[in-house]
Design a protein around this motif. Structure first.
Motif, PDB file in Angstrom:
ATOM      1  N   ASN A  40       0.816  -1.225   0.000  1.00  0.00           N
ATOM      2  CA  ASN A  40       0.000   0.000   0.000  1.00  0.00           C
ATOM      3  C   ASN A  40       0.843   1.266   0.000  1.00  0.00           C
ATOM      4  N   VAL A  41       1.852   1.276   0.839  1.00  0.00           N
ATOM      5  CA  VAL A  41       2.694   2.475   0.919  1.00  0.00           C
ATOM      6  C   VAL A  41       3.391   2.726  -0.423  1.00  0.00           C
TER       7      VAL A  41
ATOM      8  N   THR B 141       0.788   3.894  -3.284  1.00  0.00           N
ATOM      9  CA  THR B 141       0.344   5.292  -3.234  1.00  0.00           C
ATOM     10  C   THR B 141       1.519   6.254  -3.444  1.00  0.00           C
TER      11      THR B 141
ATOM     12  N   ARG C 298       3.283   7.518  -1.307  1.00  0.00           N
ATOM     13  CA  ARG C 298       3.234   8.535  -0.262  1.00  0.00           C
ATOM     14  C   ARG C 298       4.615   8.870   0.282  1.00  0.00           C
ATOM     15  N   VAL C 299       5.354   7.804   0.509  1.00  0.00           N
ATOM     16  CA  VAL C 299       6.689   7.989   1.080  1.00  0.00           C
ATOM     17  C   VAL C 299       7.677   7.315   0.133  1.00  0.00           C
ATOM     18  N   LYS C 300       8.692   8.077  -0.274  1.00  0.00           N
ATOM     19  CA  LYS C 300       9.667   7.488  -1.190  1.00  0.00           C
ATOM     20  C   LYS C 300      11.080   7.800  -0.727  1.00  0.00           C
TER      21      LYS C 300
ATOM     22  N   ALA D 126       5.869   4.848   8.136  1.00  0.00           N
ATOM     23  CA  ALA D 126       4.700   4.757   7.246  1.00  0.00           C
ATOM     24  C   ALA D 126       4.200   3.319   7.167  1.00  0.00           C
TER      25      ALA D 126
ATOM     26  N   GLU E 129       0.657   1.811   8.627  1.00  0.00           N
ATOM     27  CA  GLU E 129      -0.243   1.176   7.657  1.00  0.00           C
ATOM     28  C   GLU E 129      -0.574  -0.264   8.093  1.00  0.00           C
TER      29      GLU E 129
END
Ligand code: IPM
Ligand code: MG
Length: 375
Positions: A343-344, A347, A349-351, A367, A371
């Protein structure tokens, strides 16, 4: 509540940074699934070696062997010669007969891999690397030092004689290692591969080797595979040379389902596997003895140049933690973690920097941990 005692070797380089995140995620999901982990730190690695001279003692191995699972970051440091402290990993594999090295090659949704036109549907297979034989048995040596004679034409000319004048040189010194595989060693890893293929509903096992140049070894390997395959109707056994496999990993990764490889070729092709699945920061591994002590670690090494910067991706290590929980029978906790990683990543969201972002190692860990406890 179940309690697991798990020895942790954070190791060298980025090891401590990534292991911290792996533990964080496991500690987050554990209470939800009714267990807790008592982490037991072990100091082994380069610092410990430089301070004490110990690489890893029999006694330490004995201690480690009291647990069913070990969690390892990375070991290796340019301050010491190659193969010295890295041998800790190999020693553990051998000490506990962890004959299966299970490595996932899976491109996650949201990651753009390096191969054009190949997506998550195309890159999704496992490599089972035989983990305790082949060229890793540690049998080798150096010989023929100072045994060759070089003729000196000039000396002969000066003295106008034809007698042989020479000096000793090291030109013909040799270094060698011997690789071997046993019938039983082949059988058990190949059978593990077929069992796994059956469990996963796969239809093909690809067996790697170089039977064309090392026929004594790898014809035995192939013979055993043919015998094993007889018990698995509906699963095709395919032979492939390891060099050709590197090409096919890149050209038609969708062809592969379960790959079984000898130790050294398995080492090499799994770095390539990690690369086609988005990089070493994402690739987990497990060193399994189904009935004994197993070790869980990322495929990548200690990445010395990133040490202390907190910028590497901890996903490989977190994912290895999920494999560990699965091995311990905590499959629901393992699923939580894998789903959280997916999921992370999906999306975006965090890279971390390997994913062209700027998140810190611990931000990725945070993150995934938050999650994983969401559902
Ligand atoms: C790996 C590593 C190890 C190996 C080294 C660190 C000994 O490359 O796990 O792939 O060669 O097996
Ligand atoms: Mg390797």
């Amino acid at each position: 509540m179940t309690e697991y005692k798990i020895p942790v070797i954070a190791g060298d380089g980025v090891g401590p940074e990534i292991v911290r995140e792996g533990k964080k995620v496991i500690d987050a999901v554990a209470p939800l699934e009714g267990f807790r982990v008592d982490w037991i730190p072990f100091p082994h690695g380069t610092e410990h070696y430089l301070k004490t001279g110990e690489i890893i003692s029999e006694k330490s191995l004995e201690e480690l062997g009291k647990s069913r699972a070990l969690y390892v970051g990375a070991i290796g440091d340019p301050r010491v010669e190659p193969g010295l402290v890295d041998s800790i990993i190999v020693k553990i594999r051998f000490a506990f007969d962890e004959y299966v090295n299970f490595r996932i090659v899976k491109l996650l949704e949201g990651i753009s891999g390096p191969i054009r036109n190949k997506g998550p549907k195309d890159i999704d297979f496992v490599v089972l690397r035989e983990n305790v034989e082949d060229f890793y048995i540690g049998v080798g040596g150096r010989a023929k030092k100072g045994s060759s004679t070089v003729q000196l034409p000039l000396v002969r000319k000066i003295y106008r004689t034809t007698f042989q004048v020479g000096i000793q040189t090291d030109a013909s010194e040799i270094g060698f290692h011997i690789g071997c595989i046993s019938r039983e060693g082949s059988r058990r890893i190949i059978q593990y591969g077929f069992d796994l293929a059956r469990k996963m509903g796969k239809t093909r096992v690809t067996l790697l080797d170089k039977a064309n140049v090392l026929p004594q070894m790898y014809n035995l390997w192939r013979e055993v595979a043919q015998e094993v395959a007889k018990d698995y109707p509906g699963i095709e056994l395919e032979f492939m040379y390891a060099d050709a496999a590197t090409m096919w990993f890149v050209r038609t990764p969708e062809h592969f389902q379960v790959v079984v490889a000898p130790n050294l070729f398995g080492d090499i092709v799994t770095d390539l596997g990690a690369a086609i699945a988005g990089g070493l920061g994402l690739a987990p591994g497990a060193n399994i003895n189904p009935d004994g002590t197993s070790m869980f670690e990322p495929i990548h090494g200690s990445a010395p140049k990133y040490t202390g910067k907190n910028i590497v991706n901890p996903i490989a290590t977190i994912w290895a933690g999920a494999l560990m929980l699965d091995f311990l029978g905590e499959s629901k906790a393992a699923q939580r973690i894998v789903r959280a990683i997916e999921n992370v990543v999906k999306t975006g969201r965090v890279k971390t920097q390997d994913l062209r972002g700027s998140a810190k190692t611990y931000e990725m860990g945070d993150a995934i941990a938050s999650e994983a406890v969401k559902w």
